[in-house]
Each structure stands twice: as C-alpha cells, then as structure tokens.
Design a protein around this motif. Structure first.
Motif, short mmCIF file in Angstrom:
data_model
loop_
_atom_site.label_atom_id
_atom_site.label_comp_id
_atom_site.label_asym_id
_atom_site.label_seq_id
_atom_site.Cartn_x
_atom_site.Cartn_y
_atom_site.Cartn_z
N LEU A 59 0.82 -1.21 0.00
CA LEU A 59 0.00 0.00 0.00
C LEU A 59 0.86 1.25 0.00
CD1 LEU A 59 -2.87 -0.86 2.47
CD2 LEU A 59 -2.91 -0.88 -0.01
N GLU A 60 2.15 1.09 0.16
CA GLU A 60 3.05 2.24 0.15
C GLU A 60 4.15 1.97 -0.88
OE1 GLU A 60 4.33 3.58 4.05
OE2 GLU A 60 2.90 2.21 4.92
N TRP A 92 -6.83 9.35 4.30
CA TRP A 92 -7.26 8.71 5.55
C TRP A 92 -8.76 8.48 5.47
CZ3 TRP A 92 -10.75 10.61 9.08
CH2 TRP A 92 -10.95 11.98 9.16
N VAL A 93 -9.15 7.30 5.90
CA VAL A 93 -10.53 6.83 5.73
C VAL A 93 -11.21 6.75 7.09
CG1 VAL A 93 -12.00 4.98 4.84
CG2 VAL A 93 -9.83 5.53 3.69
N MET A 94 -12.31 7.47 7.22
CA MET A 94 -13.11 7.43 8.44
C MET A 94 -13.90 6.12 8.49
SD MET A 94 -14.34 9.39 11.10
CE MET A 94 -14.60 11.12 10.68
N THR A 95 -13.68 5.33 9.52
CA THR A 95 -14.40 4.07 9.65
C THR A 95 -14.67 3.80 11.13
OG1 THR A 95 -14.38 1.73 8.97
CG2 THR A 95 -12.28 2.67 9.74
N LYS A 117 -0.13 7.07 0.46
CA LYS A 117 -0.19 6.55 1.83
C LYS A 117 -1.64 6.47 2.24
CE LYS A 117 1.22 5.59 6.09
NZ LYS A 117 2.02 4.40 6.44
N VAL A 118 -2.05 5.41 2.91
CA VAL A 118 -3.43 5.28 3.35
C VAL A 118 -3.49 4.89 4.81
CG1 VAL A 118 -3.58 2.87 2.57
CG2 VAL A 118 -5.67 4.21 2.87
N LEU A 119 -4.41 5.51 5.54
CA LEU A 119 -4.63 5.23 6.95
C LEU A 119 -6.12 5.04 7.19
CD1 LEU A 119 -2.39 8.06 8.42
CD2 LEU A 119 -1.80 5.62 8.40
N PHE A 120 -6.48 4.10 8.01
CA PHE A 120 -7.87 3.89 8.41
C PHE A 120 -8.03 4.36 9.85
CE2 PHE A 120 -7.24 1.16 4.82
CZ PHE A 120 -8.44 1.24 4.13
N MET A 121 -8.94 5.30 10.05
CA MET A 121 -9.13 5.92 11.35
C MET A 121 -10.41 5.43 12.01
SD MET A 121 -6.53 7.95 11.69
CE MET A 121 -5.37 9.03 10.84
N SER A 122 -10.28 4.87 13.18
CA SER A 122 -11.42 4.31 13.90
C SER A 122 -11.41 4.81 15.34
CB SER A 122 -11.35 2.78 13.86
OG SER A 122 -12.39 2.19 14.59
N SER A 123 -12.47 4.52 16.06
CA SER A 123 -12.50 4.88 17.47
C SER A 123 -11.61 3.95 18.29
CB SER A 123 -13.94 4.81 18.00
OG SER A 123 -14.49 3.52 17.77
N GLN A 124 -11.38 2.75 17.75
CA GLN A 124 -10.57 1.76 18.45
C GLN A 124 -9.45 1.26 17.55
OE1 GLN A 124 -13.09 -1.43 19.86
NE2 GLN A 124 -14.70 -0.02 20.51
N ALA A 162 3.41 13.59 2.33
CA ALA A 162 2.49 13.90 1.24
C ALA A 162 2.37 15.40 1.07
CB ALA A 162 1.12 13.28 1.51
N ASP A 163 1.76 15.79 -0.06
CA ASP A 163 1.49 17.19 -0.35
C ASP A 163 0.04 17.55 -0.06
OD1 ASP A 163 4.13 17.48 -1.60
OD2 ASP A 163 3.27 16.25 -3.20
N TRP A 164 -0.83 16.54 -0.21
CA TRP A 164 -2.27 16.73 -0.05
C TRP A 164 -2.81 15.65 0.87
CZ3 TRP A 164 -4.26 21.07 -2.32
CH2 TRP A 164 -3.48 21.67 -3.31
N PHE A 165 -3.84 16.01 1.65
CA PHE A 165 -4.34 15.11 2.69
C PHE A 165 -5.86 15.01 2.55
CE2 PHE A 165 -0.41 17.08 3.81
CZ PHE A 165 0.35 16.05 4.35
N MET A 166 -6.32 13.81 2.20
CA MET A 166 -7.73 13.61 1.90
C MET A 166 -8.43 12.81 2.98
SD MET A 166 -9.55 11.69 -1.34
CE MET A 166 -9.00 10.07 -0.81
#
Length: 309
Positions: A59-60, A92-95, A117-124, A162-166
């Motif tokens: 993924l990177e 970054w993906v809200m999940t 670069k990808v990140l998955f963001m969760s409460s846990q 990165a240059d941009w953050f989605m």
C-alpha cells in the motif's frame, strides 16, 4: 398408428431432455474454467497493486504501472505515473470497528491502493487490519471530533509524507488519477482545500462531508494549529459545516473542484442519484445547497462518489 406417433413423441422428449442435460453440463464446465482463470486476470491488472506471493500488501512505495505488459499494450501510463510521483496524496478513511469487514476492507482492496499513503481511522485500534485508534466514541455527534483528531494524527506523524491530505468515508470511492490531475494545478504550500462546495451558512461556502475533503499541506498545518490557539472549537456536531467555518476563520480558501466544462467532480450521493436525470427531485435540499449552478453530470468526469447506499 396412434401408438407409433405416441412412441415417436416420447422418443423426442427423451432426446431433448438428454440434450439439454448434456448442454447444461458443458456450459457449467466452460463457465467453471472461465471462473478459475479470472483471478489471475485480475491479479495482473497493471492499474492495481496486489499482494505478492508472500502475502505482503504494497500500500506504500512506488507504483508499478506496467506490471503486466501483456495487458493494455497500447495504454500510455506515463502521465499517471508521473503524477503519482509528483502529486503525493495521503488518504485517511473514516471508519469504525463495525465497518472494517463490511466496508473498509473493500476500500483497502480497491481505490486506496492508488494513494501514496493510506490510513484507516477508527474509534478503536485494530493492529490486524490495521486501523488507528483515535480513542473517541462512535456516533454522528462524534464525526467532527474524529475528523479533528484524525487530521491531528496525520499532521503529527505523516506531514512530510504527502502534499495533499484527503479525508473520505468508508462508503466512498475515489478515482485517484483524476484527483491528482485536479490537484496538479495547485501549490500545496498555499492554504486551500477542495470538496463538493455548498453555499449556506459560510460566506465562502463549505465542503460536503459526504463527498470528502482534500487539504493542502498548508491548510492542514493551519487547521491543526487553529485548535492549539483556540481560533476554532470542536464543540459542533455538524462535521462539514464546522470544518468549513474553521477554514474560513483561518483563511484557507474553498477551492473550485469543477472540471473544464463546469461539471462537479465530488459527489455526495451514490452514482445513480447523480447520473439519472430527475432522480433527485428539484424540491430536494441538495439543489439549493450547491454553490455553483448545477450541471448534469456524466460518468466520465466522476472523481469521488458514494458507492454504498
């Protein structure tokens, strides 16, 4: 004479039944062989980065746009490859814990592989998926707080990657090549952000939460710093509007993400809502919220849209 005719009819029926059975078996065999070869075809898709033989998911790192020269022989991927190197996008993906296997895994297997670069963001936290734990509660009233904490996490750990953050939800599909093409016209060191621009409540408009946001590096710095200096607060439960108000306060420009024909490229609803004329009645709130005069969308210019209803 009648008995002979009846016998001929029974023979015809039996022959037809046997023929139908043999044909169905033949088709089953052929379809089965086709199904067996399909995974290899998909695995060799030059547009995707898949797991290698050891199960490592890439993924990177650098994308190989010509992984299989036997497919799309005449396709020129030079522009896409060049943009991948020059316009670096962190997604970054809200999940949430309940959506990792239902939704987030499909994002991870498809368009997220096109991010730098990808990140998955969760409460846990989930180390196996993996997902970053933001130590928040779940629920719509927590969306803005999760968004703030996620951008803070990205700023503190990946600002120079990165240059941009989605930010995108786990029910969204993004065409990263189109996004990079849009962003390539702008300087990430300038304070600007993009999305589906709505017009009420904020003078310069604000970006729809359903269609996601893309912040420049400078916009991310200002957004994170705004909460350290109390220029913005996290008290609102309306994520997109609160973020839009904060962006205006810190002088981050609401960018124009329309294409060269004036059509929108960020879409807050599932494709059929946008592609089928009249699907959304003109009395629906959406038409009054659009910052720009609505133009009928075409499938070719879709950049980002919802894919779960």
């Amino acid at each position: 004479m009648a008995s002979k005719s009846w016998l001929n009819f029974l023979t015809f029926l039996c022959g037809s039944a046997i023929g139908f059975f043999l044909c169905s078996q033949l088709f089953s065999i052929l379809l089965g062989e086709q199904g067996d070869t399909q995974p290899n075809i998909l695995h060799n898709d030059p547009h995707a980065r898949h797991s290698d033989d050891n199960g490592q998911n890439h993924l990177e790192g650098q994308m190989n746009f010509n992984a299989d020269s036997s497919q799309h022989k005449d396709e020129n991927t030079d522009i896409a490859e060049n943009l991948y190197q020059k316009v670096k996008v962190l997604c970054w993906v809200m999940t949430g814990p309940q959506n990792l296997e239902k939704k987030a895994k499909h994002v991870k297997a498809t368009w997220a592989q096109r991010c730098n670069k990808v990140l998955f963001m969760s409460s846990q936290e989930n180390k196996d998926f993996p997902a970053v734990g933001l130590k928040t509660r779940e629920g719509r009233d927590q969306l803005y707080w999760k968004t703030i904490k996620a951008f803070q996490y990205v700023h503190d750990h990946y600002l120079e990657d990165a240059d941009w953050f989605m930010k995108a939800d786990d029910d969204t599909y993004v065409i990263l090549d189109n996004l990079r093409w849009l962003l390539s016209k702008y300087n990430p060191e300038e304070p600007i952000y993009f999305g589906r621009r709505f017009k009420p409540y904020v003078k310069q408009g604000y970006m729809s939460g359903g269609a996601g946001y893309v912040l420049s590096k400078e916009a991310l710095k200002r957004f994170v710093n705004a909460f350290k200096t109390d220029k913005c607060t996290h008290s609102s439960s309306i994520e997109d509007l609160a973020l839009g108000r904060c962006m205006e306060i810190i002088n981050v420009e609401a960018g124009d993400s329309r294409d060269t024909t004036g059509k929108e490229t960020f879409h807050p609803f599932v494709p059929e809502h946008h592609l089928i004329k009249g699907y959304l009645p003109r009395t629906f709130w959406y038409w009054n919220y659009n910052y720009y005069p609505p133009v009928e969308v075409s499938l070719e210019i879709l950049l980002l849209f919802k894919y779960f209803d």
